[in-house]
Design a protein around this motif. Structure first.
Motif, PDB file in Angstrom:
ATOM      1  N   GLN A 152       0.856  -1.191   0.000  1.00  0.00           N
ATOM      2  CA  GLN A 152       0.000   0.000   0.000  1.00  0.00           C
ATOM      3  C   GLN A 152       0.890   1.239   0.000  1.00  0.00           C
ATOM      4  O   GLN A 152       1.815   1.344   0.794  1.00  0.00           O
ATOM      5  CB  GLN A 152      -0.910   0.015   1.240  1.00  0.00           C
ATOM      6  N   PHE A 153       0.608   2.167  -0.922  1.00  0.00           N
ATOM      7  CA  PHE A 153       1.356   3.430  -0.936  1.00  0.00           C
ATOM      8  C   PHE A 153       1.004   4.236   0.318  1.00  0.00           C
ATOM      9  O   PHE A 153      -0.157   4.343   0.692  1.00  0.00           O
ATOM     10  CB  PHE A 153       1.017   4.231  -2.194  1.00  0.00           C
ATOM     11  N   ILE A 154       2.042   4.774   0.926  1.00  0.00           N
ATOM     12  CA  ILE A 154       1.823   5.556   2.165  1.00  0.00           C
ATOM     13  C   ILE A 154       2.258   7.010   1.969  1.00  0.00           C
ATOM     14  O   ILE A 154       2.618   7.698   2.919  1.00  0.00           O
ATOM     15  CB  ILE A 154       2.587   4.927   3.351  1.00  0.00           C
ATOM     16  N   THR A 155       2.191   7.481   0.730  1.00  0.00           N
ATOM     17  CA  THR A 155       2.551   8.884   0.462  1.00  0.00           C
ATOM     18  C   THR A 155       1.635   9.834   1.225  1.00  0.00           C
ATOM     19  O   THR A 155       2.087  10.804   1.850  1.00  0.00           O
ATOM     20  CB  THR A 155       2.460   9.165  -1.043  1.00  0.00           C
ATOM     21  N   ALA A 156       0.320   9.558   1.194  1.00  0.00           N
ATOM     22  CA  ALA A 156      -0.629  10.424   1.903  1.00  0.00           C
ATOM     23  C   ALA A 156      -0.371  10.397   3.415  1.00  0.00           C
ATOM     24  O   ALA A 156      -0.461  11.420   4.098  1.00  0.00           O
ATOM     25  CB  ALA A 156      -2.057   9.998   1.603  1.00  0.00           C
ATOM     26  N   GLU A 157      -0.026   9.208   3.909  1.00  0.00           N
ATOM     27  CA  GLU A 157       0.275   9.092   5.338  1.00  0.00           C
ATOM     28  C   GLU A 157       1.486   9.939   5.714  1.00  0.00           C
ATOM     29  O   GLU A 157       1.475  10.648   6.730  1.00  0.00           O
ATOM     30  CB  GLU A 157       0.535   7.623   5.668  1.00  0.00           C
ATOM     31  N   ARG A 158       2.517   9.886   4.868  1.00  0.00           N
ATOM     32  CA  ARG A 158       3.708  10.700   5.131  1.00  0.00           C
ATOM     33  C   ARG A 158       3.383  12.192   5.071  1.00  0.00           C
ATOM     34  O   ARG A 158       3.884  12.987   5.870  1.00  0.00           O
ATOM     35  CB  ARG A 158       4.793  10.356   4.106  1.00  0.00           C
ATOM     36  N   GLN A 159       2.533  12.570   4.112  1.00  0.00           N
ATOM     37  CA  GLN A 159       2.157  13.982   4.011  1.00  0.00           C
ATOM     38  C   GLN A 159       1.396  14.449   5.253  1.00  0.00           C
ATOM     39  O   GLN A 159       1.601  15.557   5.748  1.00  0.00           O
ATOM     40  CB  GLN A 159       1.313  14.198   2.749  1.00  0.00           C
ATOM     41  N   ILE A 160       0.514  13.578   5.748  1.00  0.00           N
ATOM     42  CA  ILE A 160      -0.229  13.925   6.964  1.00  0.00           C
ATOM     43  C   ILE A 160       0.726  14.120   8.133  1.00  0.00           C
ATOM     44  O   ILE A 160       0.630  15.099   8.883  1.00  0.00           O
ATOM     45  CB  ILE A 160      -1.261  12.830   7.283  1.00  0.00           C
ATOM     46  N   LEU A 161       1.672  13.202   8.286  1.00  0.00           N
ATOM     47  CA  LEU A 161       2.614  13.305   9.404  1.00  0.00           C
ATOM     48  C   LEU A 161       3.541  14.501   9.245  1.00  0.00           C
ATOM     49  O   LEU A 161       3.880  15.165  10.226  1.00  0.00           O
ATOM     50  CB  LEU A 161       3.418  12.010   9.526  1.00  0.00           C
ATOM     51  N   ASN A 162       3.959  14.796   7.998  1.00  0.00           N
ATOM     52  CA  ASN A 162       4.799  15.974   7.781  1.00  0.00           C
ATOM     53  C   ASN A 162       4.041  17.252   8.106  1.00  0.00           C
ATOM     54  O   ASN A 162       4.593  18.185   8.702  1.00  0.00           O
ATOM     55  CB  ASN A 162       5.287  16.005   6.336  1.00  0.00           C
ATOM     56  N   THR A 163       2.765  17.294   7.691  1.00  0.00           N
ATOM     57  CA  THR A 163       1.946  18.460   8.022  1.00  0.00           C
ATOM     58  C   THR A 163       1.784  18.599   9.527  1.00  0.00           C
ATOM     59  O   THR A 163       1.875  19.701  10.088  1.00  0.00           O
ATOM     60  CB  THR A 163       0.572  18.351   7.356  1.00  0.00           C
ATOM     61  N   LEU A 164       1.557  17.471  10.195  1.00  0.00           N
ATOM     62  CA  LEU A 164       1.439  17.495  11.655  1.00  0.00           C
ATOM     63  C   LEU A 164       2.727  17.982  12.292  1.00  0.00           C
ATOM     64  O   LEU A 164       2.703  18.779  13.249  1.00  0.00           O
ATOM     65  CB  LEU A 164       1.088  16.093  12.167  1.00  0.00           C
ATOM     66  N   LEU A 165       3.866  17.545  11.756  1.00  0.00           N
ATOM     67  CA  LEU A 165       5.154  17.971  12.294  1.00  0.00           C
ATOM     68  C   LEU A 165       5.342  19.477  12.137  1.00  0.00           C
ATOM     69  O   LEU A 165       5.803  20.162  13.061  1.00  0.00           O
ATOM     70  CB  LEU A 165       6.284  17.216  11.602  1.00  0.00           C
ATOM     71  N   ILE A 166       4.961  19.997  10.968  1.00  0.00           N
ATOM     72  CA  ILE A 166       5.076  21.439  10.740  1.00  0.00           C
ATOM     73  C   ILE A 166       4.190  22.213  11.718  1.00  0.00           C
ATOM     74  O   ILE A 166       4.592  23.229  12.285  1.00  0.00           O
ATOM     75  CB  ILE A 166       4.707  21.772   9.277  1.00  0.00           C
ATOM     76  N   VAL A 167       2.948  21.703  11.898  1.00  0.00           N
ATOM     77  CA  VAL A 167       2.032  22.371  12.831  1.00  0.00           C
ATOM     78  C   VAL A 167       2.590  22.340  14.251  1.00  0.00           C
ATOM     79  O   VAL A 167       2.544  23.350  14.969  1.00  0.00           O
ATOM     80  CB  VAL A 167       0.641  21.711  12.766  1.00  0.00           C
ATOM     81  N   LEU A 168       3.126  21.194  14.668  1.00  0.00           N
ATOM     82  CA  LEU A 168       3.666  21.087  16.021  1.00  0.00           C
ATOM     83  C   LEU A 168       4.870  21.997  16.220  1.00  0.00           C
ATOM     84  O   LEU A 168       4.992  22.672  17.250  1.00  0.00           O
ATOM     85  CB  LEU A 168       4.040  19.634  16.323  1.00  0.00           C
ATOM     86  N   VAL A 169       5.770  22.026  15.236  1.00  0.00           N
ATOM     87  CA  VAL A 169       6.963  22.872  15.360  1.00  0.00           C
ATOM     88  C   VAL A 169       6.568  24.346  15.361  1.00  0.00           C
ATOM     89  O   VAL A 169       7.035  25.138  16.192  1.00  0.00           O
ATOM     90  CB  VAL A 169       7.962  22.568  14.228  1.00  0.00           C
ATOM     91  N   GLY A 170       5.677  24.715  14.402  1.00  0.00           N
ATOM     92  CA  GLY A 170       5.238  26.109  14.361  1.00  0.00           C
ATOM     93  C   GLY A 170       4.499  26.517  15.619  1.00  0.00           C
ATOM     94  O   GLY A 170       4.752  27.580  16.197  1.00  0.00           O
ATOM     95  N   GLY A 171       3.581  25.657  16.077  1.00  0.00           N
ATOM     96  CA  GLY A 171       2.863  25.957  17.317  1.00  0.00           C
ATOM     97  C   GLY A 171       3.785  25.993  18.512  1.00  0.00           C
ATOM     98  O   GLY A 171       3.623  26.823  19.417  1.00  0.00           O
ATOM     99  N   GLY A 172       4.785  25.095  18.515  1.00  0.00           N
ATOM    100  CA  GLY A 172       5.740  25.099  19.615  1.00  0.00           C
ATOM    101  C   GLY A 172       6.562  26.376  19.656  1.00  0.00           C
ATOM    102  O   GLY A 172       6.815  26.931  20.723  1.00  0.00           O
ATOM    103  N   LEU A 173       6.986  26.848  18.468  1.00  0.00           N
ATOM    104  CA  LEU A 173       7.752  28.099  18.429  1.00  0.00           C
ATOM    105  C   LEU A 173       6.907  29.279  18.897  1.00  0.00           C
ATOM    106  O   LEU A 173       7.391  30.154  19.633  1.00  0.00           O
ATOM    107  CB  LEU A 173       8.269  28.344  17.010  1.00  0.00           C
ATOM    108  N   LEU A 174       5.636  29.303  18.470  1.00  0.00           N
ATOM    109  CA  LEU A 174       4.748  30.373  18.946  1.00  0.00           C
ATOM    110  C   LEU A 174       4.540  30.275  20.458  1.00  0.00           C
ATOM    111  O   LEU A 174       4.528  31.298  21.165  1.00  0.00           O
ATOM    112  CB  LEU A 174       3.402  30.293  18.212  1.00  0.00           C
ATOM    113  N   GLY A 175       4.356  29.032  20.947  1.00  0.00           N
ATOM    114  CA  GLY A 175       4.209  28.852  22.389  1.00  0.00           C
ATOM    115  C   GLY A 175       5.458  29.266  23.143  1.00  0.00           C
ATOM    116  O   GLY A 175       5.381  29.875  24.216  1.00  0.00           O
TER     117      GLY A 175
END
Length: 433
Positions: free
Chosen positions: A165-188
């Motif tokens: 099963q291709f997991i490209t979408a899964e990787r994109q979801i996790l990368n987006t989550l990582l960006i949100v966490l890092v950005g939110g963490g920096l703002l916090g």
């Protein structure tokens, strides 16, 4: 090390500058600790959240792969049908989005699409050795998750069913989550730094005030000690210049020395008491007593002092039961009456009243002096503070001690001017129930 360059200043920095530097260092450390603590919390929470989400997504993907395997191996008839039909991408159902290959014992593809990079040889080898194998790999430059399980094929022995099963979408979801966490963490983290700086500035205000009061206290104490010491030194120098002078003729000089020693003794006693009060070392007794009785005991010695100054003390007591320390309350009355005597003119009267009214025991001390200037009223109870034209002989600490004694008896103390002239000090205690 001293700076010997021409024009260089070797004077130590001013106390205010030193305090400012010290407080700035403390403020920076508080902000740093706040930021570091917030960063650790954000990192731990972010890693935990990312791990939970990644595991949940992975478990969902693996569940889909197992569903496709179950679908392909559900019963001999269904498996035969699968053998007689191409094993391609399944559309719909629990295994949607997956594709399968059937790999023979020799590693050849028995059934399935021709996809570059498949089958995954390592997965086939692990499944052939017994048990299922799950791993990720790159197929045609895209990430896939591969489930390999051994199956029995009629007429062909044991083969390996490999579902991918291709997991490209899964990787994109996790990368987006990582960006949100890092950005939110920096703002916090930025918010924590700004909030920590604001909080540290507010938290250091009492420390700054305490340092200022400490330096003012030391400066005022030094000033108060300098005058009597200078008088004593000058008197001793005078006596040394005439060593053959009979002791009987040095009475005035010795009297000056005794007066200044008495002044120093009183000042040191007051300083010691204030130091003990600041450190919390002064313990007060809590005994039932009558405030009028305390006043009656404190007044007689003060009446003689007033007479020597040409004034008089009048006591007007009524029963007022309270709870307190008899010795400290005696000291409170003495301070207020002594202060009133020093401000009374010749022929003036100091009136001390004790009343029980409106649920409070009230001690008031009135004098007939010049009163207190309105601009001086807020500073009456400050340490070492003296108004212009203040009579000599005091230490500048008595009213400050009186304020402390009142506060530690749950009482309030107030200074005001009488309409008919003179000052009035009022102390209100809780009545004993």
């Amino acid at each position: 090390m001293r700076d010997l360059r021409p024009g260089a200043s070797n004077r130590p920095p001013a106390a205010g500058v030193t305090d400012a530097r010290l407080l700035e260092r403390v403020r920076r450390r508080l902000v740093a600790w706040s930021a570091a603590t917030t960063l650790v919390v954000l990192v731990v929470l972010g890693v935990a959240f990312y791990t939970v989400v990644a595991r949940a997504v992975e478990q969902g993907s693996v569940a889909q792969l197992h569903a496709r395997v179950d679908d392909l191996t559900a019963g001999r008839r269904a498996f035969r049908a699968a053998l007689n039909a191409p094993l391609g991408v399944q559309v719909g159902g629990p295994g949607a989005g997956t594709f399968a290959l059937l790999v023979g014992p020799a590693g050849q593809v028995i059934l399935g699409p021709d996809v570059t990079g498949l089958p995954v040889a390592a997965g086939v080898a692990a499944a052939s050795a017994g048990g299922e194998d799950i791993r990720t790999a790159d197929v045609s430059g895209a990430p896939v998750r591969v489930l390999s399980v051994p199956v029995s094929v009629p007429g062909a022995g044991t083969a390996v069913l490999q579902v991918a099963q291709f997991i490209t979408a899964e990787r994109q979801i996790l990368n987006t989550l990582l960006i949100v966490l890092v950005g939110g963490g920096l703002l916090g983290l930025l918010a924590a730094i700004l909030g920590g700086a604001a909080y540290a500035s507010r938290a250091l205000v009492p420390i700054r005030d305490s340092l200022r009061r400490q330096r003012e206290f030391a400066a005022d104490a030094s000033h108060e000690l300098r005058t009597p010491l200078a008088v004593i030194r000058a008197t001793v120098d005078e006596l040394e210049q005439r060593p053959d002078r009979p002791i009987a003729t040095a009475g005035a000089a010795l009297g000056d020395i005794r007066a200044e020693v008495d002044h120093l003794t009183a000042l040191v006693d007051d300083l010691l008491l204030l130091a003990r009060t600041d450190s919390g070392a002064v313990a007060l007794e809590r005994l039932p007593l009558d405030l009028a009785g305390v006043a009656e005991e404190a007044i007689p010695p003060l009446a003689g002092l007033a007479q020597r100054g040409g004034a008089s003390v009048l006591l007007d007591p009524e029963p007022a039961p309270i709870v307190g320390d008899p010795g400290r309350l005696h000291q409170l009355v003495t301070i207020l009456v002594d202060n009133a005597i020093r401000h009374s003119p010749v022929g003036g009267h100091v009136t001390v009243r004790v009343r029980a009214e409106s649920g409070r025991a009230v001690l008031s001390v009135d004098d007939e002096g010049p009163g207190i200037r309105p601009e001086d009223l807020p500073r009456v109870f400050d340490r070492f503070w003296r108004a212009e034209g203040e009579p000599s002989g005091g230490t500048g600490l008595g009213l400050s001690i009186a304020s402390w004694l009142a506060a530690h008896h749950d009482a309030t103390i107030e200074a005001l001017n009488r309409p008919e002239g003179g000052a009035r000090f009022i102390v209100r205690f809780p009545l004993r129930s």
